[in-house]
Scaffold this active site. Structure first.
Site, mmCIF file in Angstrom:
data_model
loop_
_atom_site.group_PDB
_atom_site.id
_atom_site.type_symbol
_atom_site.label_atom_id
_atom_site.label_comp_id
_atom_site.label_asym_id
_atom_site.label_seq_id
_atom_site.Cartn_x
_atom_site.Cartn_y
_atom_site.Cartn_z
ATOM 1 N N CYS A 7 5.886 16.991 19.474
ATOM 2 C CA CYS A 7 5.364 16.763 18.120
ATOM 3 C C CYS A 7 3.482 17.290 19.158
ATOM 4 O O CYS A 7 3.278 17.358 20.006
ATOM 5 C CB CYS A 7 5.206 15.154 18.038
ATOM 6 S SG CYS A 7 3.592 14.510 19.159
ATOM 7 N N ASP A 18 9.888 -11.161 -5.112
ATOM 8 C CA ASP A 18 10.188 -13.205 -4.262
ATOM 9 C C ASP A 18 9.921 -13.198 -4.474
ATOM 10 O O ASP A 18 8.574 -13.064 -3.646
ATOM 11 C CB ASP A 18 11.401 -11.727 -3.587
ATOM 12 C CG ASP A 18 11.231 -11.070 -2.488
ATOM 13 O OD1 ASP A 18 9.214 -10.092 -2.284
ATOM 14 O OD2 ASP A 18 10.777 -11.087 -1.390
ATOM 15 N N CYS A 32 8.855 14.813 23.957
ATOM 16 C CA CYS A 32 8.285 14.644 22.702
ATOM 17 C C CYS A 32 7.464 15.601 22.099
ATOM 18 O O CYS A 32 6.762 16.578 22.920
ATOM 19 C CB CYS A 32 7.075 13.764 22.452
ATOM 20 S SG CYS A 32 6.474 13.637 20.353
ATOM 21 N N GLN A 86 17.439 -13.377 -0.533
ATOM 22 C CA GLN A 86 16.906 -14.302 0.699
ATOM 23 C C GLN A 86 17.535 -15.081 0.369
ATOM 24 O O GLN A 86 18.579 -15.050 1.165
ATOM 25 C CB GLN A 86 15.486 -14.615 -0.144
ATOM 26 C CG GLN A 86 14.542 -13.869 -0.496
ATOM 27 C CD GLN A 86 13.558 -13.484 0.600
ATOM 28 O OE1 GLN A 86 13.722 -13.800 1.738
ATOM 29 N NE2 GLN A 86 12.504 -12.385 0.598
ATOM 30 N N ASP A 119 11.470 -0.238 6.831
ATOM 31 C CA ASP A 119 10.060 0.112 6.714
ATOM 32 C C ASP A 119 9.288 -0.630 7.992
ATOM 33 O O ASP A 119 10.014 -1.390 8.069
ATOM 34 C CB ASP A 119 9.789 -0.336 5.421
ATOM 35 C CG ASP A 119 9.548 -1.551 5.246
ATOM 36 O OD1 ASP A 119 10.215 -2.045 4.636
ATOM 37 O OD2 ASP A 119 8.407 -2.088 5.830
ATOM 38 N N ASP A 174 6.736 -1.431 -2.468
ATOM 39 C CA ASP A 174 6.892 -3.018 -2.582
ATOM 40 C C ASP A 174 6.725 -4.415 -3.528
ATOM 41 O O ASP A 174 5.816 -3.748 -4.431
ATOM 42 C CB ASP A 174 7.335 -3.846 -1.393
ATOM 43 C CG ASP A 174 5.774 -4.421 -1.567
ATOM 44 O OD1 ASP A 174 4.655 -4.381 -1.943
ATOM 45 O OD2 ASP A 174 5.132 -4.334 0.248
ATOM 46 N N SER A 175 7.301 -5.921 -4.000
ATOM 47 C CA SER A 175 7.052 -5.755 -5.449
ATOM 48 C C SER A 175 5.632 -7.050 -5.429
ATOM 49 O O SER A 175 4.826 -7.523 -6.417
ATOM 50 C CB SER A 175 8.347 -6.872 -5.880
ATOM 51 O OG SER A 175 8.034 -8.380 -4.429
ATOM 52 N N GLY A 176 5.234 -7.007 -4.003
ATOM 53 C CA GLY A 176 3.432 -7.777 -4.075
ATOM 54 C C GLY A 176 3.680 -9.182 -3.118
ATOM 55 O O GLY A 176 3.285 -9.770 -2.872
ATOM 56 N N GLY A 177 5.574 -9.836 -3.529
ATOM 57 C CA GLY A 177 5.601 -11.466 -3.081
ATOM 58 C C GLY A 177 6.241 -11.342 -1.532
ATOM 59 O O GLY A 177 4.684 -12.455 -1.305
ATOM 60 N N CYS A 231 1.877 15.531 21.770
ATOM 61 C CA CYS A 231 2.255 15.412 22.958
ATOM 62 C C CYS A 231 1.945 17.131 23.543
ATOM 63 O O CYS A 231 1.788 17.384 24.363
ATOM 64 C CB CYS A 231 3.483 15.084 22.711
ATOM 65 S SG CYS A 231 3.657 13.562 22.566
ATOM 66 N N HIS A 244 1.755 10.096 17.308
ATOM 67 C CA HIS A 244 2.907 10.512 17.983
ATOM 68 C C HIS A 244 3.615 9.655 18.118
ATOM 69 O O HIS A 244 5.114 9.598 18.027
ATOM 70 C CB HIS A 244 2.085 10.454 19.461
ATOM 71 C CG HIS A 244 2.789 9.805 20.370
ATOM 72 N ND1 HIS A 244 4.234 10.714 20.462
ATOM 73 C CD2 HIS A 244 3.428 8.705 20.847
ATOM 74 C CE1 HIS A 244 5.351 10.355 21.102
ATOM 75 N NE2 HIS A 244 4.624 9.202 21.843
HETATM 76 ZN ZN LIG Z 1 4.751 12.636 20.814
#
Ligand SMILES: [Zn+2]
Length: 381
Positions: free
Chosen positions: A316, A145, A314, A199, A276, A91-94, A319, A345
């Site tokens: 993963c 921005d 799940c 924006q 994100d 990201d730009s840091g804005g 789990c 998880h």
């Molecule tokens: Zn899991």
């Protein structure tokens, strides 16, 4: 070619696509974990790979302050520094300048601010942000921005959006002149790609104007910024719904800083390609797990003798090995492993959620699935 985007299937307005960057191909819609300081908190890179993370976020403001973009540039760029060969976006840091730093002074030229670490004084301009992002060397970088606070008056939002538009032009001009200076540019096909950020606060006509000006500048991808700043969720959805159709269909569309698992599904169904959020890892450190059955507070006493996995649906590595009782024990004992396992998880849950969204779009079943889920929740509420 630095970046290309192709769409393999659509379901209503949602799209299944591929973003090709100099490092990897990314299947979209994609959830991007946040690695603020060159690390997704508590999770080492080889596990991120195992989980199927396709692209990570790095943070310009934080990496500039520590260890410094020049140091990272000398070490061959962020990919090499953190040993991550898949894609990265910075990201730009804005957003951080406006949310973390103290004593900021905003002028047309840029933003003067004090570091949240040691109080030292710094000045970010659009050119400076791009210079730092070129040294870091992410595949996708963002225009500088101003993230408008919420609520903002119309007058304030309009002035801020107009300045962000001028900053986007300056970001692009600097980038076009310097983009071949990225550490790996000579060894890879292509270079970085710069995205613009829409924006305009919560005013749909300002959002429209912002989007139109940015599209004229012809970026390879567009983000919707300035959301998740304390506005009600209905308004977030409305701004996304009215802004998306203003952005080119053949370019990736990125909504920054969202959201809960049910929100990322909803936004993907609306046609968002990239998202994100720090939520999966941040919530994990507070003992909050996202599961197929809803949210689970692992510190709850009722899990003390519960031998079930955190989420029975799940697969993963947490789990498939550990119990709720053990995770609760780690958390209440303040063992560092609690943050590690909870984060793994939660991230697995987010990535699986997006995988099933992509699968549903491929089968043309996402819109039907969502309206079914909405009907079910209406019946139970
Ligand atoms: Zn899991």
């Amino acid at each position: 070619m630095s970046l290309s985007f192709s769409i393999a299937a659509t379901d209503g307005v949602s799209r299944l696509g591929t973003i090709r960057t100099p490092h990897t191909d990314i299947e979209t819609p994609v959830f991007m974990p946040v690695g603020t300081l060159g690390s997704v908190k508590s999770i080492p890179q080889h596990i991120l790979e195992e989980l199927g993370v396709q692209i990570l976020l790095g943070n310009t403001y934080h990496l500039y302050l520590r260890p410094g973009h020049e140091a990272i540039g000398e070490m061959g760029g962020l990919h090499r520094f953190m040993s991550w060969e898949r894609s990265i976006l910075t990201d730009s840091g804005g957003f951080q300048v406006f949310s973390l730093s103290e004593l900021r002074k905003v002028t047309e030229q840029g933003v003067e601010f004090r570091s949240h670490l040691d109080g030292s004084s710094h000045f970010f301009t659009p050119e400076r942000s791009i210079e730092i992002q070129i040294a870091l060397g992410a595949d996708i970088i963002m225009a500088f921005d101003e993230c408008t606070e919420h609520p903002a008056s119309r007058e304030r939002a309009q002035a801020s959006m107009a300045m962000t538009t001028r900053w986007a032009r300056r970001s692009k001009e600097y980038f076009e002149t310097h983009k071949n200076e990225v550490p790996w540019a000579a060894s890879r096909s292509g270079s970085q790609s710069l995205f613009g950020i829409v924006q305009g606060s919560m005013y749909s006509d300002l959002r429209r104007e912002s989007a139109e000006r940015l599209v004229e500048m012809d970026f390879p991808g567009y983000a919707i910024g300035g959301l998740s700043v304390g506005e009600p969720r209905e308004l977030t959805r409305e701004i996304i719904a009215t802004t998306l159709p203003l952005l080119p269909k053949d370019k990736p569309r990125y909504v920054m800083g969202v959201g809960y698992p049910e929100e990322i599904v909803e936004y993907a169904a609306m046609g968002v390609d990239m998202m994100d959020c720090v939520l999966p890892t941040r919530a994990a450190r507070h003992g909050l797990l996202f599961t197929s059955e809803g949210r689970m507070n692992i510190k709850n006493a009722r899990f003390a003798r519960d031998n079930q996995p955190p989420d029975g649906n799940c697969t993963c590595l947490v789990c498939s090995r550990y119990t709720r009782a053990y995770l609760r024990h780690l958390f209440v004992s303040r063992e560092p492993l609690a943050a590690v396992l909870n984060s793994i998880h939660n991230l697995a849950h987010y990535l699986d959620t997006m995988r099933s969204v992509r699968h549903a779009i491929r089968l043309g079943e996402l819109q039907a699935k969502l309206s079914g889920a909405a009907r079910a929740s209406e019946q139970t509420s």
